[in-house]
Design an enzyme around this catalytic site. Structure first.
Site, PDB file in Angstrom:
ATOM      1  N   PHE A 240      52.849 -62.572  17.021  1.00  0.00           N
ATOM      2  CA  PHE A 240      52.073 -63.467  16.164  1.00  0.00           C
ATOM      3  C   PHE A 240      52.730 -63.521  14.781  1.00  0.00           C
ATOM      4  O   PHE A 240      53.097 -62.476  14.234  1.00  0.00           O
ATOM      5  CB  PHE A 240      50.641 -62.949  16.058  1.00  0.00           C
ATOM      6  CG  PHE A 240      49.701 -63.947  15.453  1.00  0.00           C
ATOM      7  CD1 PHE A 240      49.237 -65.020  16.199  1.00  0.00           C
ATOM      8  CD2 PHE A 240      49.300 -63.827  14.137  1.00  0.00           C
ATOM      9  CE1 PHE A 240      48.372 -65.949  15.634  1.00  0.00           C
ATOM     10  CE2 PHE A 240      48.439 -64.754  13.572  1.00  0.00           C
ATOM     11  CZ  PHE A 240      47.975 -65.822  14.319  1.00  0.00           C
TER      12      PHE A 240
ATOM     13  N   LYS B  86      37.789 -62.025  18.843  1.00  0.00           N
ATOM     14  CA  LYS B  86      38.232 -62.792  20.016  1.00  0.00           C
ATOM     15  C   LYS B  86      37.399 -62.353  21.225  1.00  0.00           C
ATOM     16  O   LYS B  86      36.221 -62.647  21.291  1.00  0.00           O
ATOM     17  CB  LYS B  86      39.727 -62.588  20.244  1.00  0.00           C
ATOM     18  CG  LYS B  86      40.616 -63.062  19.083  1.00  0.00           C
ATOM     19  CD  LYS B  86      42.078 -62.884  19.444  1.00  0.00           C
ATOM     20  CE  LYS B  86      43.006 -63.097  18.269  1.00  0.00           C
ATOM     21  NZ  LYS B  86      43.061 -64.476  17.806  1.00  0.00           N
TER      22      LYS B  86
ATOM     23  N   ARG C 137      46.319 -74.162  25.349  1.00  0.00           N
ATOM     24  CA  ARG C 137      45.960 -72.775  25.662  1.00  0.00           C
ATOM     25  C   ARG C 137      44.500 -72.705  26.111  1.00  0.00           C
ATOM     26  O   ARG C 137      43.620 -73.277  25.466  1.00  0.00           O
ATOM     27  CB  ARG C 137      46.152 -71.997  24.360  1.00  0.00           C
ATOM     28  CG  ARG C 137      46.229 -70.528  24.464  1.00  0.00           C
ATOM     29  CD  ARG C 137      46.666 -69.945  23.139  1.00  0.00           C
ATOM     30  NE  ARG C 137      45.604 -69.988  22.137  1.00  0.00           N
ATOM     31  CZ  ARG C 137      45.402 -69.060  21.218  1.00  0.00           C
ATOM     32  NH1 ARG C 137      46.184 -68.006  21.158  1.00  0.00           N
ATOM     33  NH2 ARG C 137      44.441 -69.171  20.330  1.00  0.00           N
TER      34      ARG C 137
END
Ligand SMILES: Cc1ncc(COP(=O)(O)O)c(C=O)c1O
Length: 401
Positions: free
Chosen positions: A117, A214, A360
């Protein structure tokens, strides 16, 4: 056996929406609003400053980063007492990396990969720039990581599951390679914690970090976590030496003495209201067996891949087919992926887009089931076959994609 119909009922999702973006921001647990309201009105409102302490009249806010840290720790295979919450993941990456480098003072190189990331890479750049003295970040392709682990590497810094492709590194094997070369490992579990079984202790990770907004469903702005292996816990140097990582914060000593074990990785005042939301989210995780989660996740991602590949020849799978190399998301490459995702979102299938061309889709068995997958596939097939994405309304880019 985990009852995923029961866990699904514990989330408040907008009717009709198929939410395939829990890998970016998990949905609202039904119990969270009342838990947060309680923290606001009964705790902040009535206890005020006493809320920090435990016992009569207090809510124990000060102990929450360690208590919730252990609840997250169970999900990543951490030994109790070695995971703590706080700050954002970018900050925890910096902190872990700084501590890792300090454990190998004779070496100068951080090794990472181009699938990491960007914030992790930026943090490493910032840290090496600050340290000077020849410190450098070396970035290789994900497939070349193993070969690049040599005797000059101080720290191997990787995200276990690639945020774009959903490809998964072999954490135990790469950690073992790093150790064999005398390097320290730092694992970012942002796309692993709550996505699949993780075993930081068994896998030998030295440091691990991750976020809780998340797959863990702690809500926007939920705090990050950091794990420090027991063998390093009392020697790891907390470069961000804030007062709550001090051995005796309320002695107000003008010089810093690191606290015991992972508590030294605390920095400043914890986000009490965010922790209340996370506490409610973690109650759901108490109902989940991680092996069941993995089996359900692989069944969902397999079903989705088969469905989309069977109906949308214009989409190219970038996620590994091999179960061992896959996280809990599926990504497809498509040149007009941004517009296509906007067209899907307009029809209730919520995934996201990662530049330059990745669509995604995240699969969280806690609230996504096979019926959702089949409905999503049917809508994707309709949008792609009819070129419904080819509409000016879907081209204007939002700030968050
Ligand atoms: C793998 C990974 N690392 C780091 C970050 C940055 O996290 P934060 O914004 O909480 O600092 C993210 C954010 O999505 C991420 O996916």
């Amino acid at each position: 056996m985990t009852d995923f119909a029961a866990t699904k009922a514990l989330f408040d999702l907008p009717p009709g929406m198929i939410y395939l973006d829990g890998n970016s921001l998990g949905p609202l647990p039904r119990a969270a609003p009342a838990r947060v309201a309680q923290a606001v009105t009964a705790e902040w409102g009535q206890m005020l400053i006493a809320g920090w302490n435990r016992g009569a009249g207090g809510a124990g806010w000060m102990a929450q980063p360690a208590i919730l840290g252990d609840r997250v720790g169970r999900l990543i295979g951490a030994e109790p007492g070695h995971t703590v919450l706080g700050d954002t993941l970018s900050i925890k990456v910096w902190q872990a990396l700084a501590a890792a480098l300090a454990l190998r003072p004779d070496r100068r190189v951080i090794l990472s990969d181009s699938g990491n990331f960007p914030s992790d890479l930026y943090m490493a750049e910032g840290l090496t720039g600050l340290l000077g003295q020849g410190y450098a970040l070396r970035v290789v392709e994900p497939r070349d990581v193993a070969a690049a682990i040599g005797p000059d590497i101080a720290a191997l810094m990787l995200t276990e599951v690639d945020y774009r492709t959903g490809g998964r590194h072999d954490m135990p094997a790469l950690t073992a390679l790093a150790h064999a070369q005398g390097a320290v490992s730092v694992w970012d579990l942002a796309h692993s914690a709550g996505a699949l079984p993780v075993d930081v202790a068994g896998g030998g990770a030295d440091f691990a970090v991750g976020c809780t907004y998340k797959y863990l469903n702690g809500g926007p702005g939920a705090p990050a976590f950091i794990y420090v292996a027991p063998r390093h816990a009392d020697i790891a140097r907390p470069a961000l030496s804030g007062w709550l990582g001090h051995a005796r914060p309320f002695a107000f000593d003008p010089t810093y003495t690191p606290g015991a074990r992972v508590e030294r990785m605390r920095v400043g005042t914890p986000p009490v209201l965010q922790m209340a939301a996370l506490d409610a989210a973690l109650d759901i995780w108490d109902l989940v067996d991680m092996a069941d989660l993995r089996a359900a996740s692989l069944a969902l991602t397999d079903r989705f891949i088969a469905g989309v590949e069977g109906t949308c020849p214009m989409l190219t799978l970038v996620t590994p087919r091999d179960h061992d190399r896959r996280g809990s998301q599926v990504s497809f490459r498509f040149a007009d992926g941004y517009g296509a995702m906007q067209a899907l979102i307009a029809r209730g299938v919520v995934g996201d887009f990662r530049a330059p061309d990745i669509m995604r889709f995240g699969f969280a068995p806690l609230f996504i089931d096979a019926t959702d997958v089949d409905r999503a596939v049917a809508i994707i097939a309709q949008v792609m076959a009819g070129r419904l994405w080819d509409d000016p309304a879907y081209r204007a880019r939002h700030a968050v994609t």
